[in-house]
Design a protein around this motif. Structure first.
Motif, PDB file in Angstrom:
ATOM      1  N   LEU A   1       0.834  -1.191   0.000  1.00 59.94           N
ATOM      2  CA  LEU A   1       0.000   0.000   0.000  1.00 59.94           C
ATOM      3  C   LEU A   1       0.878   1.253   0.000  1.00 59.94           C
ATOM      4  CD1 LEU A   1      -2.816   1.337   0.193  1.00 59.94           C
ATOM      5  CD2 LEU A   1      -2.599   1.147   2.662  1.00 59.94           C
ATOM      6  N   ARG A   2       1.888   1.231   0.869  1.00 62.97           N
ATOM      7  CA  ARG A   2       2.746   2.414   0.985  1.00 62.97           C
ATOM      8  C   ARG A   2       3.377   2.785  -0.359  1.00 62.97           C
ATOM      9  NH1 ARG A   2       5.014   5.689   4.360  1.00 62.97           N
ATOM     10  NH2 ARG A   2       7.147   6.392   4.149  1.00 62.97           N
ATOM     11  N   ASP A   3       3.962   1.803  -1.031  1.00 67.87           N
ATOM     12  CA  ASP A   3       4.612   2.076  -2.319  1.00 67.87           C
ATOM     13  C   ASP A   3       3.619   2.609  -3.337  1.00 67.87           C
ATOM     14  OD1 ASP A   3       7.012   1.236  -1.258  1.00 67.87           O
ATOM     15  OD2 ASP A   3       6.887  -0.788  -2.100  1.00 67.87           O
ATOM     16  N   GLU A   4       2.423   2.038  -3.347  1.00 69.96           N
ATOM     17  CA  GLU A   4       1.406   2.462  -4.311  1.00 69.96           C
ATOM     18  C   GLU A   4       0.954   3.906  -4.035  1.00 69.96           C
ATOM     19  OE1 GLU A   4      -0.528   1.621  -7.805  1.00 69.96           O
ATOM     20  OE2 GLU A   4       0.797   0.248  -6.753  1.00 69.96           O
ATOM     21  N   VAL A   5       0.779   4.240  -2.757  1.00 67.60           N
ATOM     22  CA  VAL A   5       0.371   5.605  -2.408  1.00 67.60           C
ATOM     23  C   VAL A   5       1.466   6.597  -2.795  1.00 67.60           C
ATOM     24  CG1 VAL A   5      -0.120   7.183  -0.477  1.00 67.60           C
ATOM     25  CG2 VAL A   5      -1.256   4.958  -0.585  1.00 67.60           C
ATOM     26  N   LEU A   6       2.711   6.230  -2.528  1.00 66.17           N
ATOM     27  CA  LEU A   6       3.817   7.148  -2.827  1.00 66.17           C
ATOM     28  C   LEU A   6       3.966   7.416  -4.321  1.00 66.17           C
ATOM     29  CD1 LEU A   6       6.508   5.925  -0.268  1.00 66.17           C
ATOM     30  CD2 LEU A   6       5.125   8.004  -0.164  1.00 66.17           C
ATOM     31  N   LYS A   7       3.584   6.450  -5.160  1.00 70.30           N
ATOM     32  CA  LYS A   7       3.748   6.670  -6.597  1.00 70.30           C
ATOM     33  C   LYS A   7       2.465   7.146  -7.294  1.00 70.30           C
ATOM     34  CE  LYS A   7       2.917   2.015  -8.347  1.00 70.30           C
ATOM     35  NZ  LYS A   7       3.473   0.853  -9.003  1.00 70.30           N
ATOM     36  N   THR A   8       1.366   7.245  -6.554  1.00 74.36           N
ATOM     37  CA  THR A   8       0.102   7.671  -7.160  1.00 74.36           C
ATOM     38  C   THR A   8      -0.100   9.167  -6.957  1.00 74.36           C
ATOM     39  OG1 THR A   8      -0.856   5.492  -6.746  1.00 74.36           O
ATOM     40  CG2 THR A   8      -2.398   7.294  -7.191  1.00 74.36           C
ATOM     41  N   GLU A   9      -0.365   9.847  -8.052  1.00 70.75           N
ATOM     42  CA  GLU A   9      -0.591  11.293  -7.995  1.00 70.75           C
ATOM     43  C   GLU A   9      -1.908  11.596  -7.275  1.00 70.75           C
ATOM     44  OE1 GLU A   9      -1.120  14.910 -11.174  1.00 70.75           O
ATOM     45  OE2 GLU A   9       0.131  13.217 -11.734  1.00 70.75           O
ATOM     46  N   SER A  32      -7.856   4.321  -7.884  1.00 69.54           N
ATOM     47  CA  SER A  32      -6.699   3.665  -8.489  1.00 69.54           C
ATOM     48  C   SER A  32      -5.958   2.822  -7.453  1.00 69.54           C
ATOM     49  CB  SER A  32      -5.761   4.716  -9.096  1.00 69.54           C
ATOM     50  OG  SER A  32      -4.558   4.132  -9.511  1.00 69.54           O
ATOM     51  N   ILE A  33      -5.754   3.373  -6.284  1.00 71.16           N
ATOM     52  CA  ILE A  33      -5.085   2.628  -5.205  1.00 71.16           C
ATOM     53  C   ILE A  33      -5.873   1.369  -4.874  1.00 71.16           C
ATOM     54  CG2 ILE A  33      -4.459   2.664  -2.739  1.00 71.16           C
ATOM     55  CD1 ILE A  33      -2.603   4.446  -4.256  1.00 71.16           C
ATOM     56  N   LEU A  34      -7.176   1.520  -4.688  1.00 72.73           N
ATOM     57  CA  LEU A  34      -8.012   0.388  -4.277  1.00 72.73           C
ATOM     58  C   LEU A  34      -8.080  -0.694  -5.350  1.00 72.73           C
ATOM     59  CD1 LEU A  34     -10.876   2.262  -2.413  1.00 72.73           C
ATOM     60  CD2 LEU A  34      -8.880   1.089  -1.444  1.00 72.73           C
ATOM     61  N   SER A  35      -7.920  -0.315  -6.600  1.00 71.43           N
ATOM     62  CA  SER A  35      -7.946  -1.320  -7.666  1.00 71.43           C
ATOM     63  C   SER A  35      -6.607  -2.034  -7.820  1.00 71.43           C
ATOM     64  CB  SER A  35      -8.365  -0.687  -8.994  1.00 71.43           C
ATOM     65  OG  SER A  35      -7.366   0.205  -9.447  1.00 71.43           O
ATOM     66  N   ASN A  36      -5.531  -1.442  -7.283  1.00 68.31           N
ATOM     67  CA  ASN A  36      -4.198  -2.026  -7.446  1.00 68.31           C
ATOM     68  C   ASN A  36      -3.638  -2.702  -6.202  1.00 68.31           C
ATOM     69  OD1 ASN A  36      -3.850  -1.225 -10.164  1.00 68.31           O
ATOM     70  ND2 ASN A  36      -3.327   0.852  -9.497  1.00 68.31           N
ATOM     71  N   VAL A  37      -4.264  -2.483  -5.074  1.00 65.19           N
ATOM     72  CA  VAL A  37      -3.731  -3.018  -3.819  1.00 65.19           C
ATOM     73  C   VAL A  37      -4.794  -3.856  -3.121  1.00 65.19           C
ATOM     74  CG1 VAL A  37      -2.779  -2.405  -1.558  1.00 65.19           C
ATOM     75  CG2 VAL A  37      -2.226  -1.008  -3.540  1.00 65.19           C
ATOM     76  N   GLU A  40      -7.777  -5.687   3.222  1.00 66.29           N
ATOM     77  CA  GLU A  40      -8.701  -6.517   3.994  1.00 66.29           C
ATOM     78  C   GLU A  40     -10.089  -5.902   4.060  1.00 66.29           C
ATOM     79  OE1 GLU A  40      -9.023  -7.771   8.622  1.00 66.29           O
ATOM     80  OE2 GLU A  40      -7.058  -8.017   7.677  1.00 66.29           O
ATOM     81  N   ARG A  41     -10.128  -4.592   4.280  1.00 71.90           N
ATOM     82  CA  ARG A  41     -11.412  -3.921   4.436  1.00 71.90           C
ATOM     83  C   ARG A  41     -11.277  -2.445   4.069  1.00 71.90           C
ATOM     84  NH1 ARG A  41     -14.483  -3.996  10.205  1.00 71.90           N
ATOM     85  NH2 ARG A  41     -14.197  -1.785  10.348  1.00 71.90           N
ATOM     86  N   VAL A  42     -12.311  -1.912   3.456  1.00 69.92           N
ATOM     87  CA  VAL A  42     -12.338  -0.494   3.091  1.00 69.92           C
ATOM     88  C   VAL A  42     -13.568   0.132   3.731  1.00 69.92           C
ATOM     89  CG1 VAL A  42     -12.557   1.173   1.214  1.00 69.92           C
ATOM     90  CG2 VAL A  42     -11.175  -0.895   0.891  1.00 69.92           C
ATOM     91  N   ILE A  43     -13.353   1.226   4.428  1.00 63.96           N
ATOM     92  CA  ILE A  43     -14.463   1.972   5.026  1.00 63.96           C
ATOM     93  C   ILE A  43     -14.389   3.391   4.475  1.00 63.96           C
ATOM     94  CG2 ILE A  43     -15.524   2.821   7.145  1.00 63.96           C
ATOM     95  CD1 ILE A  43     -14.084   0.527   8.625  1.00 63.96           C
ATOM     96  N   PRO A  44     -15.234   3.709   3.507  1.00 63.00           N
ATOM     97  CA  PRO A  44     -15.219   5.089   3.007  1.00 63.00           C
ATOM     98  C   PRO A  44     -15.674   6.054   4.108  1.00 63.00           C
ATOM     99  CG  PRO A  44     -16.455   3.629   1.545  1.00 63.00           C
ATOM    100  CD  PRO A  44     -16.182   2.867   2.810  1.00 63.00           C
TER     101      PRO A  44
END
Length: 176
Positions: A1-9, A32-37, A40-44
């Motif tokens: 997750l960390r790597d994906e967040v750091l590279k996502t604009e 984009s993050i949620l589709s690539n990583v 366990e659970r997402v709470i908007p």
């Protein structure tokens, strides 16, 4: 997750809790993050803006003159400033921190550890829920936590504290 967040604009971590991540940003960036990583659970979270990110910097700038012209009484209780991690009695420092915290991520883990290391043994969250207090309780299970969401909550905290004091004076009188 960390790597994906750091590279996502246009996506940032809004917190620093190792047990759960709060990301904030544009809808497209978060999707984009949620589709690539795999998660366990997402709470908007229902929020009105992408607070604690650079996206709200214009709002912070707009808020600055409002806060600068707001009169503050001299502070008698130090305020812990979440952007520079110090206790302050200086009104201007507190105002500057209030403005900066709008667009900066919340280092709640660091804040909690610092407060506990300073000997804080009671924490009160203003607003609904105890979302910020539970991570503190994980760091120090002996921490007493309370939530103030209304004036009735303030009354109940004051009454509870008075009852505890009374019980400590004469334990035969009342048990809390």
């Amino acid at each position: 997750l960390r790597d994906e967040v750091l590279k996502t604009e246009d996506v940032w971590f809004a917190n620093d809790d190792p047990k759960y991540a709060v990301i904030s940003g544009t809808s497209q960036g978060v999707a984009s993050i949620l589709s690539n990583v795999p998660v366990e659970r997402v709470i908007p979270l229902e929020v009105s803006a992408a607070f604690h990110t650079p996206l709200v910097e214009p709002a912070a700038k707009e808020f600055q003159p409002v806060l600068e012209t707001t009169a503050f009484e001299p502070l008698s209780i130090p305020i812990f400033c979440s952007t520079d991690f110090v206790f302050s009695l200086r009104v201007n420092q507190v105002k500057d921190n209030l403005i900066r915290q709008i667009s900066r991520s919340v280092k709640w883990q660091m804040i909690s550890q610092r407060l506990i290391n300073q000997g804080i043994n009671k924490a009160i969250q203003l607003g609904c829920g105890q979302g910020l207090l539970k991570p503190m309780k994980n760091i120090d299970p002996g921490l007493e936590i309370s939530n103030v969401g209304s004036s009735a909550d303030i009354d109940s905290i004051v009454i509870r504290d008075q009852l505890k004091k009374l019980a400590n004076i004469n334990p035969a009188v009342i048990r809390v």
